[in-house]
Design a protein around this motif. Structure first.
Motif, PDB file in Angstrom:
ATOM      1  N   VAL A 112     -46.471 -68.456  97.166  1.00 18.61           N
ATOM      2  CA  VAL A 112     -46.841 -67.286  96.324  1.00 18.61           C
ATOM      3  C   VAL A 112     -46.220 -66.085  96.936  1.00 18.61           C
ATOM      4  CG1 VAL A 112     -48.466 -65.792  95.180  1.00 18.61           C
ATOM      5  CG2 VAL A 112     -48.920 -68.406  95.560  1.00 18.61           C
ATOM      6  N   GLN A 113     -45.415 -65.386  96.165  1.00 16.22           N
ATOM      7  CA  GLN A 113     -44.741 -64.469  96.809  1.00 16.22           C
ATOM      8  C   GLN A 113     -45.307 -63.096  95.673  1.00 16.22           C
ATOM      9  OE1 GLN A 113     -41.651 -63.588  98.865  1.00 16.22           O
ATOM     10  NE2 GLN A 113     -42.336 -61.367  98.632  1.00 16.22           N
ATOM     11  N   VAL A 114     -45.952 -62.158  96.688  1.00 19.18           N
ATOM     12  CA  VAL A 114     -46.409 -60.905  95.705  1.00 19.18           C
ATOM     13  C   VAL A 114     -45.337 -59.674  95.796  1.00 19.18           C
ATOM     14  CG1 VAL A 114     -48.580 -59.395  95.890  1.00 19.18           C
ATOM     15  CG2 VAL A 114     -48.867 -61.719  96.373  1.00 19.18           C
ATOM     16  N   ASN A 115     -45.140 -59.120  94.944  1.00 12.84           N
ATOM     17  CA  ASN A 115     -44.305 -57.929  94.710  1.00 12.84           C
ATOM     18  C   ASN A 115     -45.027 -56.579  94.715  1.00 12.84           C
ATOM     19  OD1 ASN A 115     -42.593 -55.845  93.274  1.00 12.84           O
ATOM     20  ND2 ASN A 115     -41.221 -57.315  94.059  1.00 12.84           N
ATOM     21  N   ILE A 116     -44.794 -55.791  95.297  1.00 16.68           N
ATOM     22  CA  ILE A 116     -45.583 -54.361  95.118  1.00 16.68           C
ATOM     23  C   ILE A 116     -44.636 -53.393  94.824  1.00 16.68           C
ATOM     24  CG2 ILE A 116     -46.110 -54.142  97.380  1.00 16.68           C
ATOM     25  CD1 ILE A 116     -48.735 -52.946  95.380  1.00 16.68           C
ATOM     26  N   HIS A 117     -44.688 -52.560  93.865  1.00 24.62           N
ATOM     27  CA  HIS A 117     -43.671 -51.334  93.688  1.00 24.62           C
ATOM     28  C   HIS A 117     -44.556 -50.224  93.430  1.00 24.62           C
ATOM     29  CE1 HIS A 117     -40.159 -49.277  92.277  1.00 24.62           C
ATOM     30  NE2 HIS A 117     -40.763 -48.688  91.308  1.00 24.62           N
ATOM     31  N   ILE A 118     -44.184 -49.156  94.325  1.00 24.79           N
ATOM     32  CA  ILE A 118     -44.923 -47.871  94.191  1.00 24.79           C
ATOM     33  C   ILE A 118     -44.191 -46.764  93.798  1.00 24.79           C
ATOM     34  CG2 ILE A 118     -45.920 -45.944  95.826  1.00 24.79           C
ATOM     35  CD1 ILE A 118     -46.589 -48.047  97.671  1.00 24.79           C
ATOM     36  N   ASN A 119     -44.752 -46.216  92.628  1.00 25.55           N
ATOM     37  CA  ASN A 119     -44.122 -44.844  92.012  1.00 25.55           C
ATOM     38  C   ASN A 119     -45.285 -43.753  91.976  1.00 25.55           C
ATOM     39  OD1 ASN A 119     -42.393 -43.141  90.573  1.00 25.55           O
ATOM     40  ND2 ASN A 119     -42.656 -44.194  88.460  1.00 25.55           N
ATOM     41  N   ARG A 120     -44.949 -42.760  92.769  1.00 27.34           N
ATOM     42  CA  ARG A 120     -46.129 -41.679  92.951  1.00 27.34           C
ATOM     43  C   ARG A 120     -47.393 -42.316  93.379  1.00 27.34           C
ATOM     44  NH1 ARG A 120     -44.073 -38.604  87.389  1.00 27.34           N
ATOM     45  NH2 ARG A 120     -41.911 -38.204  88.102  1.00 27.34           N
ATOM     46  N   ASP A 121     -48.195 -42.133  92.633  1.00 27.09           N
ATOM     47  CA  ASP A 121     -49.769 -42.664  92.928  1.00 27.09           C
ATOM     48  C   ASP A 121     -50.214 -43.982  92.253  1.00 27.09           C
ATOM     49  OD1 ASP A 121     -50.145 -41.661  90.396  1.00 27.09           O
ATOM     50  OD2 ASP A 121     -51.804 -40.461  90.980  1.00 27.09           O
ATOM     51  N   ARG A 122     -49.093 -44.604  91.679  1.00 28.75           N
ATOM     52  CA  ARG A 122     -49.563 -45.690  91.098  1.00 28.75           C
ATOM     53  C   ARG A 122     -48.671 -47.170  91.710  1.00 28.75           C
ATOM     54  NH1 ARG A 122     -54.030 -45.407  88.057  1.00 28.75           N
ATOM     55  NH2 ARG A 122     -53.336 -47.094  86.591  1.00 28.75           N
ATOM     56  N   ALA A 123     -49.253 -48.119  91.639  1.00 30.34           N
ATOM     57  CA  ALA A 123     -48.533 -49.161  92.340  1.00 30.34           C
ATOM     58  C   ALA A 123     -48.776 -50.513  91.178  1.00 30.34           C
ATOM     59  CB  ALA A 123     -49.058 -49.632  93.617  1.00 30.34           C
ATOM     60  N   THR A 124     -47.523 -51.042  90.770  1.00 27.79           N
ATOM     61  CA  THR A 124     -47.557 -52.039  90.134  1.00 27.79           C
ATOM     62  C   THR A 124     -47.619 -53.355  90.976  1.00 27.79           C
ATOM     63  OG1 THR A 124     -46.268 -50.864  88.442  1.00 27.79           O
ATOM     64  CG2 THR A 124     -46.180 -53.395  88.248  1.00 27.79           C
ATOM     65  N   VAL A 125     -48.326 -54.337  90.765  1.00 28.73           N
ATOM     66  CA  VAL A 125     -48.425 -55.413  91.341  1.00 28.73           C
ATOM     67  C   VAL A 125     -48.055 -56.752  90.536  1.00 28.73           C
ATOM     68  CG1 VAL A 125     -50.237 -56.958  92.812  1.00 28.73           C
ATOM     69  CG2 VAL A 125     -50.559 -54.428  92.559  1.00 28.73           C
ATOM     70  N   SER A 126     -47.082 -57.624  91.197  1.00 31.76           N
ATOM     71  CA  SER A 126     -46.859 -58.580  90.304  1.00 31.76           C
ATOM     72  C   SER A 126     -46.662 -59.862  91.320  1.00 31.76           C
ATOM     73  CB  SER A 126     -45.178 -58.224  90.062  1.00 31.76           C
ATOM     74  OG  SER A 126     -45.287 -57.033  89.171  1.00 31.76           O
ATOM     75  N   LEU A 127     -46.423 -60.998  90.589  1.00 31.90           N
ATOM     76  CA  LEU A 127     -45.900 -62.430  91.239  1.00 31.90           C
ATOM     77  C   LEU A 127     -44.544 -62.406  90.804  1.00 31.90           C
ATOM     78  CD1 LEU A 127     -49.131 -64.671  90.527  1.00 31.90           C
ATOM     79  CD2 LEU A 127     -48.556 -62.857  92.388  1.00 31.90           C
ATOM     80  N   ASP A 128     -43.815 -62.778  92.112  1.00 34.34           N
ATOM     81  CA  ASP A 128     -42.184 -63.148  91.775  1.00 34.34           C
ATOM     82  C   ASP A 128     -42.245 -64.670  91.463  1.00 34.34           C
ATOM     83  OD1 ASP A 128     -39.636 -63.900  91.949  1.00 34.34           O
ATOM     84  OD2 ASP A 128     -39.336 -62.878  93.977  1.00 34.34           O
ATOM     85  N   SER A 129     -41.649 -64.907  90.246  1.00 38.50           N
ATOM     86  CA  SER A 129     -41.746 -66.424  89.437  1.00 38.50           C
ATOM     87  C   SER A 129     -40.321 -66.968  90.117  1.00 38.50           C
ATOM     88  CB  SER A 129     -41.982 -66.318  88.135  1.00 38.50           C
ATOM     89  OG  SER A 129     -40.688 -65.598  87.493  1.00 38.50           O
ATOM     90  N   SER A 130     -39.438 -66.345  90.453  1.00 37.58           N
ATOM     91  CA  SER A 130     -38.121 -66.576  90.775  1.00 37.58           C
ATOM     92  C   SER A 130     -37.903 -67.410  92.221  1.00 37.58           C
ATOM     93  CB  SER A 130     -37.096 -65.788  90.710  1.00 37.58           C
ATOM     94  OG  SER A 130     -37.067 -65.009  89.170  1.00 37.58           O
ATOM     95  N   GLY A 131     -38.642 -66.989  93.214  1.00 40.33           N
ATOM     96  CA  GLY A 131     -38.285 -67.365  94.729  1.00 40.33           C
ATOM     97  C   GLY A 131     -37.228 -66.680  94.952  1.00 40.33           C
ATOM     98  N   ASN A 132     -36.072 -67.721  95.412  1.00 45.47           N
ATOM     99  CA  ASN A 132     -34.909 -66.910  95.888  1.00 45.47           C
ATOM    100  C   ASN A 132     -34.251 -66.004  94.598  1.00 45.47           C
ATOM    101  OD1 ASN A 132     -34.729 -67.674  98.443  1.00 45.47           O
ATOM    102  ND2 ASN A 132     -33.866 -69.462  98.045  1.00 45.47           N
ATOM    103  N   SER A 133     -33.402 -65.055  94.848  1.00 46.58           N
ATOM    104  CA  SER A 133     -32.566 -64.368  93.866  1.00 46.58           C
ATOM    105  C   SER A 133     -32.062 -65.127  92.805  1.00 46.58           C
ATOM    106  CB  SER A 133     -31.896 -63.281  94.426  1.00 46.58           C
ATOM    107  OG  SER A 133     -31.059 -62.518  93.282  1.00 46.58           O
ATOM    108  N   LEU A 134     -32.166 -65.057  91.482  1.00 43.56           N
ATOM    109  CA  LEU A 134     -31.416 -65.840  90.579  1.00 43.56           C
ATOM    110  C   LEU A 134     -29.970 -65.573  90.458  1.00 43.56           C
ATOM    111  CD1 LEU A 134     -33.976 -65.147  87.620  1.00 43.56           C
ATOM    112  CD2 LEU A 134     -33.889 -67.234  89.068  1.00 43.56           C
ATOM    113  N   HIS A 135     -29.328 -64.766  91.046  1.00 49.67           N
ATOM    114  CA  HIS A 135     -28.056 -64.638  91.121  1.00 49.67           C
ATOM    115  C   HIS A 135     -27.407 -65.817  92.085  1.00 49.67           C
ATOM    116  CE1 HIS A 135     -28.002 -62.642  95.277  1.00 49.67           C
ATOM    117  NE2 HIS A 135     -27.067 -63.075  95.481  1.00 49.67           N
ATOM    118  N   ARG A 136     -28.416 -66.458  92.837  1.00 57.48           N
ATOM    119  CA  ARG A 136     -27.742 -67.432  93.858  1.00 57.48           C
ATOM    120  C   ARG A 136     -28.018 -68.737  93.190  1.00 57.48           C
ATOM    121  NH1 ARG A 136     -30.966 -64.323  97.962  1.00 57.48           N
ATOM    122  NH2 ARG A 136     -29.656 -63.334  99.310  1.00 57.48           N
ATOM    123  N   ARG A 137     -27.006 -69.226  92.398  1.00 59.69           N
ATOM    124  CA  ARG A 137     -27.464 -70.293  91.444  1.00 59.69           C
ATOM    125  C   ARG A 137     -27.612 -71.460  92.245  1.00 59.69           C
ATOM    126  NH1 ARG A 137     -27.087 -66.265  87.750  1.00 59.69           N
ATOM    127  NH2 ARG A 137     -25.432 -65.932  86.691  1.00 59.69           N
ATOM    128  N   GLY A 138     -26.884 -71.711  93.362  1.00 59.41           N
ATOM    129  CA  GLY A 138     -26.766 -72.943  94.098  1.00 59.41           C
ATOM    130  C   GLY A 138     -25.827 -73.796  94.312  1.00 59.41           C
TER     131      GLY A 138
END
Length: 374
Positions: A137-163
């Motif tokens: 499980v990869q948790v992503n936190i993005h801070i903007n001023r006094d608010r933070a968006t908490v997300s889960l990264d569903s992709s894993g490695n960046s999707l631009h890396r097709r394989g």
């Protein structure tokens, strides 16, 4: 309905929004470096499998206050993490953005990790291990001023890396940017496609995958959501089988890549084999001065060197003039698109552009210049 956020390169938000619309996304809203949208679990899987422009698909789980480190810790600890991971799942946290008090992403990520594992210790008497390389499980936190968006990264490695692309040239385009350039060119499956300066083949290979209706995610060995507690293997297998069934067996028009460097053409051919299009795409070692159009009309798309990372010691102005001459003399009836990060060099092409689209190649401001070749 869940709320998702597709991260994309700056400037490609509107193009990515159009792509997400074709995949069935709802409530689409382009923002800064990404697109917010809504959908069900199947849509989450489908966008990871099919979308060619995003880097990651994030699943928003909370928005919390974060004026300082203590408030962030308390707010993160209030989230019920048991539904997302238990101690037998490995964990990683990535942080982006900052405010006055939380201005170091590594420290922010550490605060979030501590809040999650402290909750686990209280509840289970044990905690998740951290695995920064391949977490469950990869948790992503993005801070903007006094608010933070908490997300889960569903992709894993960046999707631009097709394989499919272990072999790359000196200054390769990201696969996602290559796909975006093809979208911006308006190229259609029925049209011939030519990149006379193809390097390790990213542009013609991405065009071939589009022309064959082949989902780029089919080449990846794993997505982030596959290790989540709520992963639905049945839905995922159904989507993969449908994607495999929807592939075309043959291209409708020729796709050609050329380069004068035998070594990078060999890399391009390896990459073509990896994405199973080597029998569909023509990749040939040939000097630009000898390139011929493979059909009476179509789209030329290329990314010539512009002196940032390669080509510093060459006479690039003469090279650009040669490119303009080849387009003018050999590709009558075609539409050409040239990505350039150097305006002075672009003028050396000697053709009048009918459109200039601003594009970022990494952090380098570029223009995608369109030429109608009569």
């Amino acid at each position: 309905m869940e709320q998702y956020f597709a991260t994309v390169a700056r400037g490609l938000e509107d193009t990515a929004a159009q792509e997400l619309h074709t995949l069935g996304a709802r409530a689409i809203a382009p923002g800064f470096c990404g697109v917010t949208f809504e959908g069900d679990q199947a849509l989450l899987y489908r966008t990871n499998l099919w979308a060619r422009l995003p880097f990651r698909i994030l699943v928003k789980i909370a928005e919390v206050r974060c004026q300082d480190a203590d408030e962030l810790y308390k707010e993160i600890r209030r989230i019920d993490w048991e539904q997302y991971l238990t101690p037998d799942f490995t964990l990683a946290v990535a942080a982006t953005g900052k405010n006055h008090q939380l201005n170091h992403t590594h420290f922010t990520a550490l605060q979030v990790k501590n809040a999650i594992v402290d909750q686990q210790r209280d509840r289970f008497g044990q905690r998740s291990s951290v695995d920064t390389h391949r977490p469950d499980v990869q948790v992503n936190i993005h801070i903007n001023r006094d608010r933070a968006t908490v997300s889960l990264d569903s992709s894993g490695n960046s999707l631009h890396r097709r394989g499919y692309r272990p072999a790359v040239g000196k200054a390769p385009l990201k696969e996602s940017l290559a796909a975006a350039l093809i979208y911006l060119s308006g190229w259609q499956q029925t049209q011939a496609f030519c990149d006379p300066l193809c390097g390790s083949g990213t542009l013609p290979l991405e065009a071939a995958l589009m022309g064959l209706n082949r989902a780029p995610g089919l080449f990846r060995d794993r997505f982030g959501f596959e290790t989540w507690p709520d992963f639905d293997a049945g839905v995922w297998q159904k989507l993969r089988h449908e994607a495999e069934a929807e592939q075309h067996s043959d291209l409708m028009a020729p796709i050609v890549g050329c380069d004068r460097d035998a070594e990078v053409i060999a890399q391009a051919q390896d990459n073509a084999r990896n994405c199973q299009v080597s029998d569909q795409v023509t990749l040939q070692k040939i000097d630009l001065s000898l390139v011929e159009a493979p059909a009476s009309s179509g789209v030329v798309l290329c990314n010539p060197p512009y002196g940032e990372r390669i080509g510093r010691d060459e006479d690039l102005a003469a090279f650009y003039k040669l490119l303009g001459d080849v387009l003018k003399q050999r590709f009558k009836g075609w539409t050409a698109f040239v990505l350039s990060g150097n305006k002075a060099l672009a003028r050396s092409i000697g053709l009048k552009s009918s459109q200039r689209i601003p594009v970022l190649n990494g952090n380098l401001p570029c223009q995608l210049m369109k030429y109608e070749l009569y």
